[in-house]
Write an enzyme that holds these catalytic residues in place. Structure first.
Site, PDB file in Angstrom:
ATOM      1  N   GLU A 179       0.831  -1.229   0.061  1.00  0.00           N
ATOM      2  CA  GLU A 179      -0.030   0.037   0.228  1.00  0.00           C
ATOM      3  C   GLU A 179       0.925   1.168   0.127  1.00  0.00           C
ATOM      4  OE1 GLU A 179      -2.580  -0.351   3.155  1.00  0.00           O
ATOM      5  OE2 GLU A 179      -4.054  -1.990   2.124  1.00  0.00           O
ATOM      6  N   GLU A 233      -4.039  -8.605   0.004  1.00  0.00           N
ATOM      7  CA  GLU A 233      -5.043  -8.888   1.239  1.00  0.00           C
ATOM      8  C   GLU A 233      -6.456  -8.989   1.081  1.00  0.00           C
ATOM      9  OE1 GLU A 233      -4.370  -5.717   4.008  1.00  0.00           O
ATOM     10  OE2 GLU A 233      -1.929  -5.741   3.605  1.00  0.00           O
TER      11      GLU A 233
END
Length: 856
Positions: free
Chosen positions: A449, A532
């Site tokens: 991220e 994820e």
């Protein structure tokens, strides 16, 4: 006389054959020594103390009248003696005033470690190194007052050279300064020398750290080709003419070399002084035994380096034969067969043990993960301990090996971004070179991220990918990208080999985002996976949480706004089987990041879709949480709680990931005296395709799984004490039956251990489950009795836990409450101890229980 001649002849033959009989043993003898450096350290904590006060660190300005801990003259007699691995933060105590997002533990401090040791004159011509698997964080290493190395990144393994400053036949002092006072972290990082340390003695002609790389470019049913890169360092003052022999052995299940299956050599290697030579050699292995998840076949490459006729060094590298392929239209292939990635993300803490590495604790974690069908781990978001990869090789677990949480653009003050410019190349090299021989490692992940993912024109991902490829081209490179509907289609995805998407079936993608990804122009050959997924939240055994209790319902329907429930990702992957699979956030609960009671401002990074008004509301909610200071100190994301006890979600994943295993699980428990006459929904998780539910013998009807449905739900059940029974069917036939019932009053304690024998010399641990039971032996799922633990014998109680994310009882305490019927006790034997340990647990008005553990 004839008998005497025969005897003499046999003796002569024996002496002639000895070199052949013991050739492998003799061949392996060199002057390389690898010595554990974990014992007998001295430790002192400066700066911030566990209680919030401060202790001034001694000056480090070289004043002879006031020496600092790095100098030999410093007086360390009053320091604490301990062994490493050591995590000073986990010692506690928990403090309500500390941040929940890093575990409410006092890990911020300045720590000094010192170790006194001697080296004999016999080693005067040797090279001496100290290998650190990981020091958290900002490590500075001194030998006899001289700085010999440093490493800011607490997850990186590194080596320091002792040779120039060692004193022979005299005392030496190694000193390590560790500073976590200003360290930026989004979860509990631990603190100290928390991984293993080794002293390495080698000849001046030797193989350097991670200096052998084994790749397997060709594998088929008949043979396999190995390509082995060998580095040789010449730290002599003159050039040498060297040669080396490479032998390949099949390893047995205990990791010991058995049959030699290949051998080759390379000669006439001229190496100038103070240089490193690198060369390659190929070997062919007939009918190789492949490594996979069920058959963990491992081999050993042994490289023997010679200086003329003298054996100078021997270097062993375990490896495995296997092929990997990430495809656009058929997911991930292991040895040519499709394997769905049923993965979990795992932070590096070991629950009540903190971050201090322990092999038996990691082995237990993998065993629990495999028990519900998981077959892969993402080391989120940092390099793992080397022991985790060795266990993955041995136990059959795939690994997505991750390097960073951020790049140059940080997420917290003083996180890795402040070191990125100077250290990212060194840290990437360390990870890849250390881990590239493990067959379990199937992919490298550059980060998670990262803000740079929104700026493909800067080509940062491509730049980092190319650094990885300097050291390994046999595995694909990836990273976990948030906001897939932006980052998976903006061009950044072309800068890696396989694209990782965080929460693609959630709000940042959608139920059919995989269709968009697979059919996007240019993606015709791009493979993808959920790096994820889910982020479902729950507290084990809590179904109707009360306000201010800081618990989350275990009906498995709560997610934090950026994720999804497990069912959504199951459906997306079933619809689009071309996608390789998922890595669930997370396998275990972990210390820190107690969303939805997390006040860390970096949480806002997960709300990228919000407009200014939405962000303002999110900030206000964080400020409210910060003001309230919830008790929560660990996460709610785990499929398994912090103590290793399965939550209900464990059975949802097991039903989906292990469909051929008959199982049925009913939730909630059936002990609700305050809910008589109230609606109490009942869910059933089963690998069957149809379930009939009975309440006190009365059928509430059969339910069948519909398309893209993964749980059976009876929403309108009215609670009455008694029995719930679920009868599962598969393909029209009876599959399995399970029942639960309202238990009686708590009557006794019960103990069960994951092992009844432990090796005290190996720092093995036994994990002992304490359960509160009624007179019929049923676990009472609401019991929260205070339990006292007592250990007899030559050992100690290392830690206790109960899986409650709001408990602020220190893990070192031997007395704590059970949490919904369960508690964990971790014990070990003292080094050199023999005999047995006896653990006894007791609680007021309950029958005591004991268990014995043998020390080997």
């Amino acid at each position: 006389m004839k008998n005497i001649y025969k005897l003499l002849l046999r003796i002569i033959l024996l002496f002639l054959l000895l070199p052949l009989i013991f050739s492998d043993y003799i061949h392996a003898q060199s002057d390389r020594e690898i010595i554990s450096f974990n014992n007998d350290w001295l430790f002192k904590r400066y700066g911030l103390q566990a209680d919030g006060t401060k202790v001034k660190e001694p000056d480090t300005n070289g004043n002879p009248a006031s020496p600092s801990p790095k100098e030999m003259a410093f007086d360390d007699k009053g320091w604490r003696k301990l062994d490493v691995p050591h995590d000073w933060g986990i010692e506690g105590p928990f403090r309500e005033d500390l941040d929940g997002y890093t575990g409410k533990l006092p890990w911020r401090a300045i720590g000094w470690y010192r170790k006194h040791f001697s080296v004999q004159n016999a080693d005067k011509d040797k090279m001496l190194f100290l290998d650190f698997d990981g020091v958290m964080a900002n490590a500075e290493v001194y030998l006899n007052g001289e700085k010999i190395g440093e490493r800011p990144y607490g997850y990186s393994s590194f080596r320091v050279d002792l040779t120039p400053h060692i004193r022979f036949n005299s005392e030496n002092i190694i000193a390590v300064r560790v500073n976590t006072e200003e360290l930026g972290s989004r979860w509990y990082p631990g603190a100290g020398i928390y991984r293993y340390v080794r002293l390495v003695k080698a000849n001046r002609l030797h193989i350097p750290q991670w200096g052998v790389f084994v790749s397997t470019p060709e594998i088929n049913d008949q043979y396999a080709t190995t390509s082995i890169t060998v580095q040789i360092a010449n730290d002599n003052k003159k050039a040498v003419n060297s040669r080396y022999i490479v032998e390949i052995f099949k390893l047995d299940k205990d990791g010991k070399p058995q049959e030699k299956v290949a051998v080759n050599s390379k000669s006439n290697i001229a190496i100038q002084p103070n240089t490193i030579d690198s060369s390659q050699i190929s070997l062919r292995v007939e009918k190789p035994h492949l490594w996979d998840l069920e058959n963990r076949n491992l081999y050993l490459a042994r490289v023997s380096v010679y200086d003329g006729k003298k054996l100078a060094d021997v270097y062993d590298v375990p490896f495995g034969f296997r092929t990997i392929e990430f495809t656009y239209d058929n997911g991930f292939l292991l040895n040519g067969k499709r394997v769905q990635l049923k993965g979990v993300c795992m932070h590096h803490d070991l629950g009540a043990l903190g971050t201090a590495v322990n092999t038996s604790a990691m082995e237990r974690q993998i065993r629990i993960l495999k028990s519900f069908g998981a077959n892969a781990i993402r080391t989120s978001h940092n390099p793992p301990a080397p022991e985790l990869l060795a266990l993955a090789d041995k136990m059959g677990m795939l690994v997505l090996d991750e390097i960073f949480d951020c790049w140059a653009s940080g997420k917290n003050e003083n996180d890795y971004s402040v070191h990125y410019q100077e250290w990212h190349k060194k840290d990437i090299e360390a990870l890849i070179c250390r881990d590239r021989n493990h067959p379990s490692v199937i992919m490298w992940s550059l980060g998670n991220e990262v803000e740079e993912q929104y700026h493909p024109e800067k080509r940062v991902a491509a730049y980092l990918r190319d650094i990885v490829r300097l050291y390994d081209t046999t595995r694909p490179v990836s990273f976990g990208a948030s906001y897939p509907s932006k980052s998976a289609v903006n061009g950044t995805e072309f800068q890696v080999d396989v694209h990782g998407m965080n929460y693609p079936s959630g709000v940042y993608g959608g139920p059919d985002f995989y269709d968009t990804f697979l059919n996007y122009p240019g993606h015709e050959h791009l493979s993808g996976y959920a790096s994820e997924s889910s982020s479902t939240l729950s507290s084990r055994g809590i179904y109707f949480p009360k306000e201010k209790d800081y618990h989350v319902t275990s009906y498995d329907l709560k997610e934090p706004g950026w994720g999804s429930i497990a069912d959504a990702e199951f459906a997306a992957l079933d619809k689009y089987p071309a996608i390789c699979g998922e890595f669930v956030w997370t396998g275990f609960d972990y210390l820190g990041e107690p969303t939805p009671f997390n006040s860390d401002a970096s949480v806002l990074l997960n709300h990228a879709t919000l407009d200014e008004e939405g962000l303002a509301k999110a900030r206000a909610e964080l400020e409210k949480i910060e003001k309230e200071r919830p008790l929560s100190r660990s996460s709610y994301f785990g499929i398994v709680d912090l103590a290793g006890f399965p939550k209900d979600r464990y059975y949802l994943y097991k039903a989906h990931w292990m469909p051929e295993e008959p199982m049925v699980h009913i939730l909630p428990h059936w002990n609700f005296p305050d809910r008589i006459g109230k609606i109490t929904p009942v869910f059933v998780y089963s690998s069957g395709d149809e379930v009939e539910l009975f309440v006190n013998g009365k059928s509430l009807g059969k339910k069948r799984k519909g398309l893209y449905e993964y749980r059976f739900k009876w929403e309108d059940v009215v609670y009455t004490p008694g029995e719930l029974k679920a009868v599962a069917y598969k393909n029209g036939a009876h599959w399995v039956t399970k029942s639960i019932k309202t238990t009686g009053e708590p009557a006794s304690l019960h103990l069960s251990t994951d092992r009844d024998k432990i090796k005290a010399t190996d720092n093995e641990l036994a994990f002992i489950t304490v359960s509160v039971r009624d007179n019929e032996g049923n676990i009472v799922p609401t019991a929260n009795h205070k339990i006292k633990c007592k250990l007899e014998g030559e050992g100690e109680i290392v830690a206790t836990d109960n899986g409650d994310p709001t408990s602020l009882v220190s893990f070192s305490e031997t007395e704590r409450e059970a949490f919904n019927g369960l508690m964990l006790v971790i014990v070990k034997g003292y080094k050199g101890a023999i005999g047995k340990l006896r653990l006894t647990v007791e609680s007021e008005n309950l029958e005591n229980a004991s268990v014995y553990i043998s020390l080997l």
